[in-house]
Design a protein around this motif. Structure first.
Motif, PDB file in Angstrom:
ATOM      1  N   ASP A 162       0.868  -1.176   0.000  1.00 33.95           N
ATOM      2  CA  ASP A 162       0.000   0.000   0.000  1.00 33.95           C
ATOM      3  C   ASP A 162       0.903   1.225   0.000  1.00 33.95           C
ATOM      4  N   LEU A 163       0.968   1.936  -1.121  1.00 33.77           N
ATOM      5  CA  LEU A 163       1.913   3.022  -1.300  1.00 33.77           C
ATOM      6  C   LEU A 163       1.721   4.184  -0.331  1.00 33.77           C
ATOM      7  N   MET A 164       0.562   4.285   0.266  1.00 34.60           N
ATOM      8  CA  MET A 164       0.329   5.408   1.172  1.00 34.60           C
ATOM      9  C   MET A 164       1.373   5.442   2.295  1.00 34.60           C
ATOM     10  N   TYR A 165       1.788   4.261   2.742  1.00 29.58           N
ATOM     11  CA  TYR A 165       2.697   4.193   3.893  1.00 29.58           C
ATOM     12  C   TYR A 165       4.152   4.467   3.517  1.00 29.58           C
ATOM     13  N   PRO A 166       4.724   3.838   2.485  1.00 27.95           N
ATOM     14  CA  PRO A 166       6.079   4.238   2.093  1.00 27.95           C
ATOM     15  C   PRO A 166       6.154   5.684   1.615  1.00 27.95           C
ATOM     16  N   LYS A 168       4.591   8.184   2.973  1.00 31.72           N
ATOM     17  CA  LYS A 168       4.780   8.948   4.208  1.00 31.72           C
ATOM     18  C   LYS A 168       6.209   8.840   4.708  1.00 31.72           C
ATOM     19  N   GLN A 169       6.798   7.639   4.620  1.00 35.73           N
ATOM     20  CA  GLN A 169       8.185   7.458   5.030  1.00 35.73           C
ATOM     21  C   GLN A 169       9.130   8.296   4.175  1.00 35.73           C
ATOM     22  N   ALA A 170       8.741   8.538   2.926  1.00 38.98           N
ATOM     23  CA  ALA A 170       9.565   9.322   2.005  1.00 38.98           C
ATOM     24  C   ALA A 170       9.179  10.802   2.014  1.00 38.98           C
ATOM     25  N   ASP A 171       8.422  11.227   3.039  1.00 37.18           N
ATOM     26  CA  ASP A 171       7.994  12.627   3.190  1.00 37.18           C
ATOM     27  C   ASP A 171       7.111  13.087   2.035  1.00 37.18           C
ATOM     28  N   LEU A 176      -3.267  10.762  -3.358  1.00 28.44           N
ATOM     29  CA  LEU A 176      -2.489  10.335  -4.523  1.00 28.44           C
ATOM     30  C   LEU A 176      -2.223  11.497  -5.476  1.00 28.44           C
ATOM     31  N   LYS A 177      -3.222  12.321  -5.734  1.00 33.58           N
ATOM     32  CA  LYS A 177      -3.033  13.404  -6.703  1.00 33.58           C
ATOM     33  C   LYS A 177      -2.049  14.446  -6.186  1.00 33.58           C
ATOM     34  N   LEU A 237      13.391   6.419  -0.858  1.00 33.26           N
ATOM     35  CA  LEU A 237      13.696   5.617   0.319  1.00 33.26           C
ATOM     36  C   LEU A 237      15.076   4.981   0.206  1.00 33.26           C
ATOM     37  N   ASP A 238      15.465   4.592  -1.000  1.00 32.52           N
ATOM     38  CA  ASP A 238      16.822   4.082  -1.220  1.00 32.52           C
ATOM     39  C   ASP A 238      17.856   5.127  -0.795  1.00 32.52           C
TER      40      ASP A 238
END
Length: 243
Positions: A162-166, A168-171, A176-177, A237-238
């Motif tokens: 679920d992309l919503m969580y990574p 957030k980790q990536a600021d 989505l828009k 994130l990388d």
């Protein structure tokens, strides 16, 4: 970040130990040396690598999904991105027990397919298109997956990012828009929203020309754009994580 860079699936190995291994030169499993950590940890890592290599070679994403912390599921992406299935649904409302799914778009390997209620949106077609080693959504854990499971009597248990969580980790925050704009994606119809998707379906039911085509276009854009969002989020994130 590929799974071969990861040590946190190993029992007893956390982020601090993983970073120490990277900084000591063990950036991949091939570079790991038992002398880089204590004997118990070294034995666990070597045992894990011996088990994990054939699982990765065979495409067993579920093996790694079970072992990764939930906050690190994004690490599945690089190894399974080519076979990942991105999907997004449109509905008549927000209640998955009372409202209906109107259309679902699936994007995988460069191909995009949309199923429409009253036509080809059937449990069999949904199940077939969700047969992938990795599913990718935005807010799908709370919305898309429960809707599909309830509406089509499915049990969706494939590894799910679920992309919503990574994000957030990536600021990258917001819907989505909003995130699309931040990572440089431009939409053909930036004025359309989820409320418009409901309206367009109701207009289609009343026979308004073009409403279904506009709804499908909106749904497809949501889905295809997730691929770019995933690529750019994981790249961020990388940069944050890898030494």
């Amino acid at each position: 970040m590929r799974l071969e860079n990861s040590y946190i699936p190993v029992e007893g190995v956390g982020e601090a130990t993983e970073r120490k291994l990277w900084e000591a030169g063990a950036r991949t499993w091939d570079a790991f040396e038992p002398s880089l950590c204590g004997p118990t940890t070294a034995d666990r890592i070597e045992s894990f690598i011996g088990t994990a290599r054939p699982r990765l070679d065979s495409g067993d994403s579920a093996f790694f999904d079970r072992r990764l912390p939930s906050s690190e599921q994004w690490r599945l992406y690089e190894d399974f991105r080519d076979e990942a299935c991105f999907f997004d649904i449109e509905t008549t409302g927000l209640n998955h027990t009372h409202d209906d799914v109107t259309c679902v778009t699936f994007h995988r390997g460069g191909d995009t397919e949309t199923l429409v209620r009253g036509d080809d949106l059937t449990p069999e077609n949904v199940r077939q298109l969700l047969d992938a080693p990795l599913l990718v959504t935005f807010n799908g854990a709370r919305f898309d997956v429960p809707f599909l499971e309830e509406s089509f009597d499915l049990s969706i248990d494939a590894p799910h990012l679920d992309l919503m969580y990574p994000c957030k980790q990536a600021d990258l925050t917001g819907g989505l828009k909003t995130i699309e704009t931040e990572v440089g994606i431009e939409r053909d119809r930036p004025d359309l929203s989820g409320k418009d998707a409901v309206r367009l379906w109701r207009e289609h039911e009343r026979g308004v020309d073009g409403s279904l085509e506009t709804l499908i276009s909106y749904n497809r854009e949501d889905t295809v754009n997730m691929k770019t969002v995933a690529d750019r989020t994981v790249a961020r994130l990388d940069e944050y994580l890898l030494p």
